[in-house]
Design an enzyme around this catalytic site. Sequence first.
Site, PDB file in Angstrom:
ATOM      1  N   ILE A  89       0.838  -0.866   0.265  1.00  0.00           N
ATOM      2  CA  ILE A  89       0.030  -0.196   0.213  1.00  0.00           C
ATOM      3  C   ILE A  89       0.865   1.310   0.546  1.00  0.00           C
ATOM      4  CG2 ILE A  89      -2.235   0.952   0.955  1.00  0.00           C
ATOM      5  CD1 ILE A  89      -2.000  -2.016   2.965  1.00  0.00           C
ATOM      6  N   HIS A  90       0.803   2.109  -1.360  1.00  0.00           N
ATOM      7  CA  HIS A  90       1.398   2.913  -1.173  1.00  0.00           C
ATOM      8  C   HIS A  90       0.377   4.316  -1.543  1.00  0.00           C
ATOM      9  CE1 HIS A  90       2.353   2.168  -5.377  1.00  0.00           C
ATOM     10  NE2 HIS A  90       2.808   4.083  -5.252  1.00  0.00           N
TER      11      HIS A  90
END
Length: 352
Positions: free
Chosen positions: A202-203
């Site tokens: 997740i970024h």
Amino acid sequence: MKIITIIGARPQFIKAAAVSKKIREKNQEIIIHTGQHYDENMSKVFFEELNIPYPDYNLNVGSGDHGAQTGRMLEKIEEILLKENPDCVLVYGDTNSTIAGSLAASKLLIPVSHVEAGLRSFNMNMPEEQNRILTDHISRYLFAPTATAVENLNNEGLKNNVFNVGDVMFDAILHFENIAKNKSSILKELNLKNKEYILATIHRAENTNDINRMKSIVEALNESGEKIVLPLHPRTKKYIKEYNLKFSSNIKIIDPIGYLDMIMLEANSKKIVSDSGGVQKEAFFMDVPCITLRDETEWIETVKNGWNILVGADKQKIKNAILSFAPTNKKLDYFGNGKAADKIIDILEKNI
């Protein structure tokens, strides 16, 4: 031919690993690292393990708001271009490093070559979408990874010097997969067995910067009941702490990892949950079902082929996909034959 390559973020290091080797067979390459990704686990390790030549210039711009970061890059890149006077500037993808390098070169009338041209999410709220569209429209040579990308460019009136060369990340996977098997010990270190865990990343700002989306994603992972490995991006880590969110015991948090370790985690996972464009493709290349934490994707081919499902940040959709999503279609060949880098450099050598 003298080429300046501009990179600054993790995905660009991977792409440059495939292309730089080909450039240097007959031509001169100068690498500018903007320093957009500056954490050692997000930058230095990639140059070491992928055997990318160390940058001739490191601008060390660091993090910051989009305008300030891009402005610092522009000023410093322009100085180098004036000094080096290259025949061509090569940029990758859709980051602030991409648009800064493209603008600096374009204003100096230096031909810009855009690798990964033509990608579209059709969501102009994404900084990446703004960067890629602007870069495409000021580039001299447009190297598209798929037929869909070519169609997107043509629909915007871009038809000259558009080339479907395939995807340089496919080149990289083909080259580094066996190397990873021999060099990476990540599975042993984390006590993981083949197809007994899910890999998550997740970024993207659309998720990390929205407390409701992050809360929904974290809760879905927590409640999935699956063993999940999550290399935690520095920005994500910051917001998780700020939002006071907690991961449950089924989720193993690790620091960001290098490319070879990432390949091994991807290849041996039973599913991947991610908001990364590059990870979506790598999952597809390695026959791993992908659950994408976005409302749209540039890599629509992977969705149409049934190997990727878009779930956004919807908690129930994420949980359902983790539980039951399974491709049934035969995988189709969208991304070329693993010779994208050769085609790019051949075209530049014939035209510049």
